[in-house]
Structures are given as C-alpha cells and as structure tokens.
Design an enzyme around this catalytic site. Sequence first.
Site, PDB file in Angstrom:
ATOM      1  CG  LEU A 112      -2.019  -1.057   1.252  1.00 35.91           C
ATOM      2  CD1 LEU A 112      -2.731  -1.035   2.594  1.00 35.91           C
ATOM      3  CD2 LEU A 112      -3.010  -0.832   0.115  1.00 35.91           C
ATOM      4  N   GLY A 113       2.014   1.208   0.624  1.00 30.92           N
ATOM      5  CA  GLY A 113       2.863   2.391   0.677  1.00 30.92           C
ATOM      6  C   GLY A 113       4.053   2.176   1.585  1.00 30.92           C
ATOM      7  N   GLY A 157       6.941   4.463   4.156  1.00 26.20           N
ATOM      8  CA  GLY A 157       7.197   5.719   4.853  1.00 26.20           C
ATOM      9  C   GLY A 157       8.437   5.608   5.702  1.00 26.20           C
ATOM     10  CG  PHE A 174       6.990   2.758  11.421  1.00 27.33           C
ATOM     11  CD1 PHE A 174       7.439   2.767  12.729  1.00 27.33           C
ATOM     12  CD2 PHE A 174       6.314   1.641  10.965  1.00 27.33           C
ATOM     13  CE1 PHE A 174       7.219   1.684  13.565  1.00 27.33           C
ATOM     14  CE2 PHE A 174       6.083   0.552  11.790  1.00 27.33           C
ATOM     15  CZ  PHE A 174       6.541   0.577  13.096  1.00 27.33           C
ATOM     16  N   GLY A 175       8.132   2.352   7.996  1.00 26.37           N
ATOM     17  CA  GLY A 175       8.201   1.040   7.365  1.00 26.37           C
ATOM     18  C   GLY A 175       7.265   0.948   6.184  1.00 26.37           C
ATOM     19  CB  VAL A 186       1.293   0.182   4.908  1.00 21.35           C
ATOM     20  CG1 VAL A 186      -0.116  -0.250   5.313  1.00 21.35           C
ATOM     21  CG2 VAL A 186       1.859   1.154   5.938  1.00 21.35           C
ATOM     22  CE  LYS A 195       3.306   2.966   9.793  1.00 21.27           C
ATOM     23  NZ  LYS A 195       2.748   4.218  10.351  1.00 21.27           N
ATOM     24  CG  ASP A 235       4.650  13.112  11.708  1.00 13.75           C
ATOM     25  OD1 ASP A 235       5.009  14.252  11.339  1.00 13.75           O
ATOM     26  OD2 ASP A 235       4.952  12.080  11.087  1.00 13.75           O
TER      27      ASP A 235
END
Length: 266
Positions: free
Chosen positions: A13-14, A16, A18-19, A21, A34, A137
């Site tokens: 899905l994406g 970022g 952090f990691g 998804v 995630k 955030d």
Amino acid sequence: RDGHLTVFEDRLLGRGGFGSVYVGAFCGMLVAVKRPLRRLGNHDLDTLGDMCNELRVMRYLRHPNIVTTYGAVVLPQRREIALVLELIDGATLRGLVLPSGAGGAGLGLLARYQIMLGVCQALLYVHSRSPRVVHGDLKDSNVMVRLTDGEARPKLLDFGLSRVLARRMRPLGGTLSWMAPEVLHERGLVRCSADVYSFGLLIAVTATGVRPAPGMARSAIKRALRRWEPPAPVWPAQCAFAPACSAWVGACLSPAEDQRPDIRAV
C-alpha cells in the site's frame, strides 16, 4: 503468516519513514499491516513493555475520523512488531489537494470543509482523553480521505510518533515543515498546542493546495523555527476559504504556544 494474521507481501500500500504497509487478512477481514523498516535490536527488546503499553493506548482510540488500530503482532524470532490497522479505501489528503494529485482540482468546497472539520474532531477527541494523547506528526500525508458522491470522510492515521501526556513523556519527533517552533527548541517535548499548530497548516493546505514552506530548504526552515519566525502559509487571491480561515490559521500558527487557541475553540 502468523496465527490469524496473513500479510499479502505482493499488495504493497505504501512506504514511509517507519516502514511498509501491506494489505493483510485478520480474522476473516481485510486489514492494513504496518511492518517496520528494521528489526528490533537488543535495546528495543528490553523496552518492549513500554512500547506495548503505548500500543494499548492507541488500540482503545475509537472515533469515526481516526483509523482503528486492532492491535499488534509481536514476532520474537523475527524481532519484529507488526501493527494491524483498519484498511481505508481512499487516498491521502496530500494526493487529493495538491495540483498534481488525483482529483485535487475537482475537490469541492464542501469536501474540503468536511476534511478540515473531521480532522479537527479527531484532534478534539484525542486531546480530551484521560490521559490526553497528542498526535505529534499531523500532516497531509497522515490523513486518508474516502470520497463518496462529492462528500469526504477523513481518517487520521499514523500515531507512531504520538505520546500520552503523562509524567514520563518521551521526546517527540515530527516533520520539520509541519513542526511547531517549541518542538525544535525543547528537543521534542510536546504538548497539545503543537498539534494545534500543525492543524493550522493543515487547514491552509486543504484550502489552497499549497504545502507548507514551498521552495524552502530544510536548513532554511530550521533557521526560521530557531528564530521563532516560522514560514507563513501562502493564500492565493482566489481562495474561497481565505476570508473565513486565514485569521484562525494565523492564531493556530502563533509562535508563542500559549497564544494559540485550544482545539475546542477551533
């Protein structure tokens, strides 16, 4: 696959900071999973109890404008924690309102207003918890929007940087161009007023499609924040929201946090 959770690694899905998804299946329903970029180190394992405590707080947040956190799966052998979240059929606010986004030009005034109102209601909810929760955030890429017949339903996500406002509050990170000046000055110590600052920027971005500090380098933004002179939003002359919103945005972006309105007033 782990117990009741299946991760479809071919359905990304994406990605970022952090990691990554992925789409997954949990107890018979589709979810978002995630997974972190890095595995837990020995120090992280020692503080796993603190991490899980914060996850429990997020798990019990229930609001129509907040992505639901179902829980987390801890995999000790792989040194990994995977968050299991509500799967949203929509697009990020960033993708919708920017000129290059899908459908940004066609996003009507009502939909933009509904996005502002929904995110505001989500912040009011988390700031009213006991103990209070600060997102930390807030930005356009952390808001998912589902559009149906011209109406918009926003969902606030990514509480990975959030903190519970308690005695042992930890320093907070954030995204520089969306960050309140005091977060930089106080090395990440944050209060609800920092979310109000970021929400002021979110109102402006939703109204205008212009992101914070356009064209400014990170170093220039950091210097401005250190001088307590954050960059002001750009309001195009033809913006229909400017008469109603510009004063509120200015109040939310006050460099002095005690001069910003409470989210209830907004």
